[in-house]
Design an enzyme around this catalytic site. Structure first.
Site, PDB file in Angstrom:
ATOM      1  N   LYS A  90       0.755  -1.298  -0.017  1.00 63.35           N
ATOM      2  CA  LYS A  90      -0.123  -0.037   0.042  1.00 63.35           C
ATOM      3  C   LYS A  90       0.834   1.361  -0.079  1.00 63.35           C
ATOM      4  O   LYS A  90       1.935   1.259   0.540  1.00 63.35           O
ATOM      5  CB  LYS A  90      -0.930   0.009   1.182  1.00 63.35           C
ATOM      6  CG  LYS A  90      -0.228   0.286   2.429  1.00 63.35           C
ATOM      7  CD  LYS A  90       0.017   1.668   3.063  1.00 63.35           C
ATOM      8  CE  LYS A  90       0.679   1.668   4.327  1.00 63.35           C
ATOM      9  NZ  LYS A  90       1.692   2.929   4.376  1.00 63.35           N
ATOM     10  N   ASP A 136      -3.452  -1.663   9.353  1.00 60.01           N
ATOM     11  CA  ASP A 136      -3.404  -1.742   7.877  1.00 60.01           C
ATOM     12  C   ASP A 136      -3.898  -2.882   7.354  1.00 60.01           C
ATOM     13  O   ASP A 136      -4.176  -2.799   6.143  1.00 60.01           O
ATOM     14  CB  ASP A 136      -2.090  -1.154   7.338  1.00 60.01           C
ATOM     15  CG  ASP A 136      -1.487   0.095   7.542  1.00 60.01           C
ATOM     16  OD1 ASP A 136      -1.997   0.876   7.885  1.00 60.01           O
ATOM     17  OD2 ASP A 136       0.100   0.173   7.678  1.00 60.01           O
TER      18      ASP A 136
HETATM   19  O1  C5P Z   1      -1.608  -1.325  14.039  1.00 58.72           O
HETATM   20  P1  C5P Z   1      -0.014  -1.530  13.939  1.00 58.72           P
HETATM   21  O2  C5P Z   1       0.506  -2.606  14.890  1.00 58.72           O
HETATM   22  O3  C5P Z   1       0.403  -1.794  12.805  1.00 58.72           O
HETATM   23  O4  C5P Z   1       0.839  -0.073  14.517  1.00 58.72           O
HETATM   24  C1  C5P Z   1       2.259  -0.114  15.111  1.00 58.72           C
HETATM   25  C2  C5P Z   1       2.349   0.976  15.752  1.00 58.72           C
HETATM   26  O5  C5P Z   1       2.498   2.306  15.225  1.00 58.72           O
HETATM   27  C3  C5P Z   1       1.364   1.189  16.928  1.00 58.72           C
HETATM   28  O6  C5P Z   1       2.013   0.162  18.138  1.00 58.72           O
HETATM   29  C4  C5P Z   1       1.478   2.573  17.132  1.00 58.72           C
HETATM   30  O7  C5P Z   1       2.843   2.824  17.901  1.00 58.72           O
HETATM   31  C5  C5P Z   1       2.002   3.224  15.868  1.00 58.72           C
HETATM   32  N1  C5P Z   1       0.705   3.797  15.288  1.00 58.72           N
HETATM   33  C6  C5P Z   1      -0.254   4.775  15.879  1.00 58.72           C
HETATM   34  N2  C5P Z   1      -1.268   5.148  15.380  1.00 58.72           N
HETATM   35  C7  C5P Z   1      -1.857   4.454  14.266  1.00 58.72           C
HETATM   36  C8  C5P Z   1      -1.332   3.311  13.832  1.00 58.72           C
HETATM   37  C9  C5P Z   1      -0.063   3.025  14.329  1.00 58.72           C
HETATM   38  O8  C5P Z   1       0.415   5.500  16.591  1.00 58.72           O
HETATM   39  N3  C5P Z   1      -3.028   5.030  13.857  1.00 58.72           N
END
Ligand code: C5P
Length: 316
Positions: free
Chosen positions: A27, A154
């Site tokens: 993406k 994502d």
């Molecule tokens: O959701 P995912 O595990 O991919 O996110 C990884 C990290 O990125 C989260 O633990 C957070 O620290 C950060 N994040 C964030 N805000 C979001 C998505 C991700 O701060 N909307």
């Protein structure tokens, strides 16, 4: 989510003896508006995702336990233990469907890791679709998207693909209906990766110091630009609130952005949380030229022409 967007022909046959092979795209974010840090540690997002023609592939075979092997980008560096998003996704589906999480999974990676291209999330989306078919668990795309959200922000988008608005922490997806045209991009992967949480933390730090540009806000201009076919209009509407933080951690990326623009790109920006740089081209031929220039210049690890939008995780 619109069920009609998930044409059944793209789904692997359910309940067969396998193997099931699923291809999943990377993406990019055409608009990445980052709001305040929430109490749960995530940032409120308003983003426009687009799935592009750079793919990973997950193959699922029957087995008497859950195992993962891999080849390609990141092999040897990416842990294959229970922290791997492929295994986490398979387990989440098995738990929800009440079946044993038994499968031999193999990942073929082309999407660079820790690059801002959601490669790990893509692999999780592919694992969900592949295991759903292998186990005959028959979840709807909406149910898969719900399980996907528990694996990563994502992941629901990578189940859907196309072009979509992401809100919440990025996991609430609404398809954006755009004219059936392709946009041509160049993805310039950098040496090394960036940790997504580290880039968010840097953005918070810079914002606390009043050292960031005005946040992007709503993607209205971008959505209007997508309804036209003129890439010059789209170029003016692209934006990424995380760019300032990624450049703060990796100042060398400014050189890559400058090189791509000099090669004729209509726009250049950091892709997601970086360190990949993303360039918009006028057409497919110009994307090839810009990629060739970037590769010859040595200003990135590898530059690849891609197009989007493409479908999400689907039977290969
Ligand atoms: O959701 P995912 O595990 O991919 O996110 C990884 C990290 O990125 C989260 O633990 C957070 O620290 C950060 N994040 C964030 N805000 C979001 C998505 C991700 O701060 N909307």
């Amino acid at each position: 989510m619109t069920e009609a967007l998930f044409e059944e022909e793209g789904r692997p046959r359910a309940g067969g003896s396998g193997p099931v092979r699923v291809r999943v795209p990377a993406k990019i974010n055409l608009h990445l508006g980052v709001g305040p840090l929430r109490r749960d540690g995530y940032h409120e997002l308003t983003t426009i995702y687009q799935a592009v023609s750079l793919y990973d592939e997950v193959t699922a075979r029957r087995g008497d336990q859950l195992t993962l092997t891999m080849e390609g980008e990141g092999a040897g560096a990416l842990p294959l233990d229970s922290s791997n998003l492929v295994l986490r996704a398979a387990r989440a589906l098995a738990e929800r469907a009440g079946v044993p999480a038994h499968a031999r999974l193999h990942l073929r990676k082309q999407i660079p890791i820790a690059a801002g291209l959601a490669g790990g999330s893509a692999d999780a989306a592919a694992a969900l679709v592949a295991c759903d078919a292998l186990w005959g668990t028959g979840r709807s795309r909406d149910e898969l998207a719900e399980i996907a959200a528990s694996v990563g922000s994502d992941v629901p988008f990578l189940v859907l693909g196309g072009t979509a608005l992401g809100t919440g922490r990025g996991e609430v997806i609404s398809p954006v209906l755009v004219r059936p045209s392709s946009w041509h991009w160049v993805i310039a992967a950098a040496e090394g990766g960036l940790s997504t949480p580290a880039v968010y933390a840097e953005l918070d730090r810079l914002r606390a110091d009043d050292a960031t540009p005005t946040p992007l806000g709503d993607p209205d201009q971008l959505l209007a630009a997508l309804r036209q076919r003129d890439p010059r209009v789209l170029a003016d509407a692209l934006g990424n609130d995380m760019q300032v933080a990624a450049l703060s951690l990796r100042p060398d990326l400014a050189g890559t952005l400058a090189r791509g623009r000099k090669a004729g790109a209509l726009a250049g920006m950091i892709c997601g949380s970086g360190p990949t740089c993303l360039f918009l081209a006028r057409n497919a031929a110009q994307a090839e030229e810009i990629a060739a220039d970037l590769n010859a210049s040595g200003s990135c690890r590898i530059a690849l022409p891609v197009f989007g939008p493409v479908a999400g995780a689907r039977a290969a």
